[in-house]
Motif scaffolding. Structure first.
Motif, mmCIF file in Angstrom:
data_model
loop_
_atom_site.group_PDB
_atom_site.id
_atom_site.type_symbol
_atom_site.label_atom_id
_atom_site.label_comp_id
_atom_site.label_asym_id
_atom_site.label_seq_id
_atom_site.Cartn_x
_atom_site.Cartn_y
_atom_site.Cartn_z
ATOM 1 N N VAL A 140 56.255 56.033 22.559
ATOM 2 C CA VAL A 140 56.944 54.896 23.167
ATOM 3 C C VAL A 140 56.354 54.640 24.546
ATOM 4 C CG1 VAL A 140 59.163 53.912 23.852
ATOM 5 C CG2 VAL A 140 59.060 55.538 21.942
ATOM 6 N N ILE A 156 56.908 52.248 27.943
ATOM 7 C CA ILE A 156 57.834 51.348 28.627
ATOM 8 C C ILE A 156 57.093 50.722 29.788
ATOM 9 C CG2 ILE A 156 60.034 51.123 29.832
ATOM 10 C CD1 ILE A 156 61.037 53.550 28.332
ATOM 11 N N ARG A 206 57.594 59.598 25.324
ATOM 12 C CA ARG A 206 58.129 58.367 25.925
ATOM 13 C C ARG A 206 57.587 58.294 27.347
ATOM 14 N NH1 ARG A 206 64.048 56.459 24.122
ATOM 15 N NH2 ARG A 206 63.808 56.781 21.876
ATOM 16 N N THR A 264 67.548 52.710 20.269
ATOM 17 C CA THR A 264 67.067 52.780 21.650
ATOM 18 C C THR A 264 67.019 51.356 22.200
ATOM 19 O OG1 THR A 264 65.675 54.703 21.158
ATOM 20 C CG2 THR A 264 65.183 53.481 23.166
ATOM 21 N N CYS A 286 64.811 52.997 33.932
ATOM 22 C CA CYS A 286 64.679 53.403 32.547
ATOM 23 C C CYS A 286 65.239 54.811 32.394
ATOM 24 C CB CYS A 286 63.229 53.337 32.081
ATOM 25 S SG CYS A 286 62.136 54.340 33.102
ATOM 26 N N SER A 345 61.519 45.147 32.351
ATOM 27 C CA SER A 345 61.019 46.295 31.597
ATOM 28 C C SER A 345 61.210 46.081 30.104
ATOM 29 C CB SER A 345 61.752 47.566 32.030
ATOM 30 O OG SER A 345 61.493 47.856 33.388
ATOM 31 N N VAL A 375 66.594 50.112 29.740
ATOM 32 C CA VAL A 375 65.613 50.361 28.682
ATOM 33 C C VAL A 375 65.410 51.869 28.539
ATOM 34 C CG1 VAL A 375 63.203 50.059 28.010
ATOM 35 C CG2 VAL A 375 64.462 48.151 29.028
ATOM 36 N N GLY A 376 65.411 52.337 27.306
ATOM 37 C CA GLY A 376 65.270 53.759 27.038
ATOM 38 C C GLY A 376 66.587 54.448 26.745
ATOM 39 N N ALA A 391 60.275 48.183 26.093
ATOM 40 C CA ALA A 391 59.726 49.340 25.391
ATOM 41 C C ALA A 391 58.928 48.891 24.187
ATOM 42 C CB ALA A 391 60.848 50.289 24.963
ATOM 43 N N ALA A 437 65.408 48.464 23.855
ATOM 44 C CA ALA A 437 64.004 48.110 24.058
ATOM 45 C C ALA A 437 63.810 47.076 25.157
ATOM 46 C CB ALA A 437 63.402 47.579 22.753
ATOM 47 N N ARG A 438 64.795 46.183 25.336
ATOM 48 C CA ARG A 438 64.690 45.144 26.355
ATOM 49 C C ARG A 438 66.074 44.568 26.609
ATOM 50 N NH1 ARG A 438 59.974 41.100 27.279
ATOM 51 N NH2 ARG A 438 59.114 41.947 25.344
ATOM 52 N N PHE A 441 56.777 55.994 30.837
ATOM 53 C CA PHE A 441 57.062 54.823 31.658
ATOM 54 C C PHE A 441 55.830 54.494 32.481
ATOM 55 C CE2 PHE A 441 58.846 52.859 35.572
ATOM 56 C CZ PHE A 441 59.485 51.771 34.985
#
Length: 317
Positions: free
Chosen positions: A226, A228, A173, A7, A86, A216, A47-48, A218, A9-10, A175
């Motif tokens: 998760v 974000i 997950r 995934t 995301c 963003s 991200v995601g 995660a 993450a950044r 946000f």
């Protein structure tokens, strides 16, 4: 070593921080053909995103493929500039500060409209409840709960106050989105039980938040949880929505449309049941939000309204 599922993450320019349970965090770059691939978005990856990557000859990983997105959250403030923030979310947590700075109802309603058409369930979290009375907290929660939304309130000064939130985000997950200064970074720190984001105080002169998150990212917690985090935003652009989508995103209007006899009409004319409801019955605060959003579609460069809750909310209790 073959391809592994990660995934994102950044994102750091051309570099990506990716995560998997097997490898934990790693640094990656895009495969050549992916860098050349055209995209209507600001960036082809967010991200995601779930991606496949393989180890290069060095320490870096190389991203070779992006899997199909379950969903994604977009905001659009200018024509031709759609910003996907995301992807692959289970819920959108809308953080709304009760005070210092006070989050406007219009900001909340814009995010609710954006989440509805992505089918991402929203969770409204009122922060800094310790700065207002219990009666005001009850009013705020009841106002949105009666519309069918999931709502809760927290004090960022109390671990006990934040504990119930864990049950809302566990295994999902989520946000986190809100204006600068509403407490996103502080909340992340509480939930992670160590400092993962630099926090900052609200400006004493302006009562507005200071930006602490610049992009963003995660955070992967226990139990497939998760979070974000996102940069604080002043206003959520909704230019990617059509007028019909905007009207239907309001649950009270959507309910009226379900009883409309002209199933294939929806021209929003003077005899439209939704328009009649808005003009004659709709709560004044919600009406102002909808009018402001309609104005956004018709005139993207308007001066936005700055009504605060205390000035706009209609007391019904």
């Amino acid at each position: 070593m073959g391809k592994e599922l990660f995934t994102i993450a950044r994102i750091f320019g051309a570099y990506y921080e990716i995560y998997s349970e097997a490898t934990s965090y790693a640094l990656a770059v895009l495969k050549g053909k992916l860098r050349l691939k055209n995209s209507n978005e600001r960036h082809p990856f967010v991200v995601g995103d779930m991606i496949l990557a393989e180890k290069s000859s060095g320490e870096e990983w190389v991203i070779s493929e992006r899997l199909e997105r379950k969903n994604y959250l977009t905001r659009k403030s200018d024509k031709g500039d759609s910003h996907v923030l995301c992807a692959n979310l289970d819920q959108l947590a809308i953080l709304a500060s009760c005070k210092d700075p006070e989050t406007k109802p219009g900001f909340i309603d814009r995010l609710l409209a954006a989440s509805y058409h992505t089918e991402i369930p929203p969770l409204i979290i009122f922060t800094k409840k310790d700065l207002v009375s219990e009666e005001e907290i009850t009013d705020r929660e009841t106002y949105y709960r009666e519309l069918g939304y999931d709502v809760m309130s927290v004090s960022l000064l109390s671990e006990e106050s934040i504990l119930p939130l864990w049950e809302k985000i566990k295994g999902k997950r989520t946000f986190l989105c809100g204006n600068s200064g509403v407490g996103k970074s502080t909340l992340m720190n509480h939930l992670h039980q160590k400092t993962v984001q630099r926090t900052n105080l609200v400006s004493g002169s302006t009562k507005k938040g200071k930006h602490t998150t610049t992009n963003s990212f995660a955070l992967f917690l226990e139990g497939n949880t998760v979070l974000i985090d996102s940069p604080g935003v002043k206003e959520w652009g909704i230019l990617h929505l059509t007028p019909n989508e905007l009207w239907e995103s309001f649950p009270e209007l959507r309910k009226v449309k379900e009883s409309c006899q002209e199933i294939y009409c929806c021209e929003l004319g003077s005899e439209c049941p939704m328009r009649k409801y808005m003009n004659e019955t709709m709560d004044e605060t919600r009406k102002k939000s909808l009018e402001s959003m309609i104005e956004s579609l018709e005139n993207p460069y308007r001066v936005t309204r700055r009504d605060h809750w205390s000035k706009a909310v209609t007391k019904r209790y």
